[in-house]
Write an enzyme that holds these catalytic residues in place. Structure first.
Site: not given
Ligand code: FAD
Ligand code: EPU
Length: 357
Positions: A179, A252, A349
Site C-alpha cells: 500500500r 478498507s 489507507e
Molecule cells: P482516487 O481515490 O481518486 O485517488 C487516490 C489517491 O491517488 C489520491 O491521493 C489521489 O490524489 C491520487 N491519484 C489518483 N490518480 C492519480 C494520478 N493519475 N496521478 C497522481 N495521483 C493520483 N484498493 C486496493 O489496493 N485493493 C483493494 O482490494 C481495494 N478494494 C476496494 C474496494 C472498494 C469497494 C473501494 C471503494 C475501494 C477499494 N480499494 C482497494 C481502494 C481504491 O479502489 C484504490 O486505491 C484505487 O486505486 C483508487 O483509485 P481512484 O482512481 O479512485 O483514486
Molecule cells: N476479519 C475479521 N472481521 C471482519 C472481516 C475480516 O475479523 O469483519 C478478519 C478475518 O480473520 C480475515 C482477516 O480479517 O481472515 C482478513 O480479512 P480479508 O481477507 O477480508 O482481508 P483484509 O486484510 O481485511 C485486505 C485488503 C483488501 C483486499 C483483501 C483481499 C488491506 C488494508 N485490505 O483486506 O483491500 O481486497 O485483503 O486481498 O490490505 C482495500 O485496500 O481497500 C481493500 C479492500
C-alpha cells in the site's frame, strides 16, 4: 488556461465550483473551486506554466475511491481523463511471452482488467473489481488476493511538477511496497498520465489466497483460466465488500498494521485467534486491522449516517448524509480504541483531504 476567456479546449475542460459528491465513492459532499479535466496529457507542461497550477495546491482526482473529503480541497482539482489502451509489444518476436500494454490514467481499472483478459492476457485477474482508475493504481500499489499491481508494472509515465516535464519511470524506480510507492511518499509532485503493464499469454496463476480456490471449487473448476480466476475474485469480493453504488465507502479504511515480530508473538499469546501474516522481512509481521476493529466491537456500529459495515469491520460506510468530518471523527475513535486495547496504531489507507489524520 484563462477561465475568463475559454473554459474548454480539445485537450482539457475547466469548470468552476464543481460538486464532488458523485466523484467520491464515500458519496460525501465537497466542492472544487476549479475542476480541470485533462484529456490529453501532452497539454500538462503548458497548463502548468499558469501560476495557479504551478504554485498552488493541486489535488489529482481519479475515481475518488481512496480518499475522504473532510473539507473542500483547496486550489485546483485535476482529473486525468485519457482513455487510450494499446499493446506496445506483443512479445511474439522475443523468447519470453511478455506482452506490454499501455493504458492512459483515466481508464477505469476494472474495465482495463477485463480488456486485458479479453485479449487473452493474464496477470491482473486477481485485481479484478477494484474501483478507481489506472492512473491511481501505482499510487498505493493496489493489491488483492495475493497480487500487487507493482509486480505487473513495467513503467509509469508521469508529469513531474518539480521539473515541469513528463518523464517515464521504470517499475523499479517506483519504490513499490505494501500500500505504498514513491508517488505516495512524494505527495504533490507527480501526476500519473499512463501506465505500462507486463502481462503474459501463458497464465501463471496465483491461487493461494484464502477463498479463491474454494470459490473456484464451488463451480467445479480445478484448472482455471485467468478469466475464471477473475470471476471467482469478483464473487468473493461481492460477498465481502459493500458496493459503493449502494452504500458509500472507500474499501478498507485502515491499512493492515505492520508490527515487530516480537509484538505480534506477544499479541498472539494473549489473543490466539488474532490472524498474523508474514511481513516484508523476518523481523516484521502484518496483522489484520479488520480483526482488531471487530474485537473492539465496532462491526455494524452506526452514529447517525456514519458507520462501520456489518459485513466487514475494516470498511467505514456512509448511510446517506454523513459528512467527511463525521466519518473522520468515527475513524479516529476506532483507531484510539484499537490503540488502547492492543497497543497497535492504525493508519488510514485513503487520503484524507482537508484535515490531518
Ligand atoms: P482516487 O481515490 O481518486 O485517488 C487516490 C489517491 O491517488 C489520491 O491521493 C489521489 O490524489 C491520487 N491519484 C489518483 N490518480 C492519480 C494520478 N493519475 N496521478 C497522481 N495521483 C493520483 N484498493 C486496493 O489496493 N485493493 C483493494 O482490494 C481495494 N478494494 C476496494 C474496494 C472498494 C469497494 C473501494 C471503494 C475501494 C477499494 N480499494 C482497494 C481502494 C481504491 O479502489 C484504490 O486505491 C484505487 O486505486 C483508487 O483509485 P481512484 O482512481 O479512485 O483514486
Ligand atoms: N476479519 C475479521 N472481521 C471482519 C472481516 C475480516 O475479523 O469483519 C478478519 C478475518 O480473520 C480475515 C482477516 O480479517 O481472515 C482478513 O480479512 P480479508 O481477507 O477480508 O482481508 P483484509 O486484510 O481485511 C485486505 C485488503 C483488501 C483486499 C483483501 C483481499 C488491506 C488494508 N485490505 O483486506 O483491500 O481486497 O485483503 O486481498 O490490505 C482495500 O485496500 O481497500 C481493500 C479492500
Amino acid at each position: 488556461m484563462n477561465p475568463g476567456k475559454a473554459l474548454i479546449s480539445p485537450a482539457w475542460r475547466l469548470a468552476e465550483r464543481a460538486p464532488l459528491r458523485a466523484r467520491n465513492t464515500f458519496g460525501v459532499q465537497a466542492h472544487a473551486d476549479l475542476l480541470l479535466e485533462v484529456r490529453d496529457a501532452a497539454a500538462l507542461p503548458e497548463l502548468f506554466t499558469n501560476a495557479a497550477l504551478r504554485d498552488g495546491p493541486v489535488l489529482v482526482l481519479g475515481g475518488g475511491s481512496n480518499l475522504l473529503f473532510a473539507a473542500d480541497p483547496p486550489g485546483v482539482v485535476l482529473s486525468p481523463c485519457g482513455q487510450d489502451i494499446r499493446i506496445l509489444d506483443d512479445g511474439r518476436g522475443s523468447n519470453d511471452d511478455t506482452v506490454l500494454v499501455r493504458a492512459e490514467a483515466g481508464v477505469e481499472w476494472h474495465a482495463f482488467v477485463l480488456w486485458t483478459l479479453g485479449h487473452g492476457l493474464a496477470g491482473l485477474e486477481n485485481l479484478a473489481l477494484i474501483p478507481g482508475t489506472v492512473g491511481a493504481a501505482p499510487i498505493q500499489n493496489i493489491g488483492a488476493y495475493g497480487v500487487e499491481a507493482g509486480e505487473r508494472i513495467h513503467a509509469v509515465e508521469a508529469f513531474d511538477r518539480n521539473t515541469g516535464a513528463i518523464v517515464k519511470l521504470s517499475g523499479a524506480d517506483c519504490g513499490f511496497a505494501y500500500r505504498d510507492s514513491r508517488f505516495k511518499r512524494e505527495p504533490g509532485r507527480w501526476i500519473i498520465t499512463a501506465v505500462t503493464f507486463q502481462l503474459s499469454r501463458s497464465a501463471d496463476l496465483r491461487l493461494g489466497y484464502a477463498g479463491i480456490t474454494e470459490a473456484l471449487a464451488q463451480t467445479g473448476i480445478t484448472t482455471p483460466t485467468a478469466s475464471q480466476v477473475a470471476e471467482a475474485v469478483c464473487r468473493v469480493r461481492r460477498s465481502k465488500l459493500p458496493d459503493p453504488a449502494v452504500l458509500g465507502n472507500a474499501g478498507s479504511f485502515f491499512k493492515n498494521p505492520i508490527v515487530a515480530a516480537d509484538l505480534a508473538a506477544q499479541l498472539r499469546q494473549a489473543e490466539p485467534q488474532l490472524p498474523v501474516f508474514p511481513g516484508a522481512d523476518d523481523h516484521s509481521r502484518k496483522l489484520s486491522a479488520a480483526w482488531l476493529i471487530d474485537a473492539c466491537g465496532w462491526k455494524g456500529h452506526r452514529e447517525g449516517d456514519a458507520g462501520v459495515s456489518d459485513a466487514h469491520a475494516l470498511v467505514l460506510v456512509n448511510h446517506g448524509q454523513a459528512t467527511g468530518a463525521q466519518l473522520l471523527a468515527l475513524a479516529r475513535r476506532i483507531a484510539a480504541s484499537v490503540s488502547e486495547r492492543f497497543g497497535v496504531m492504525l493508519e488510514p489507507e485513503p487520503r484524507v483531504i482537508g484535515a490531518d489524520w
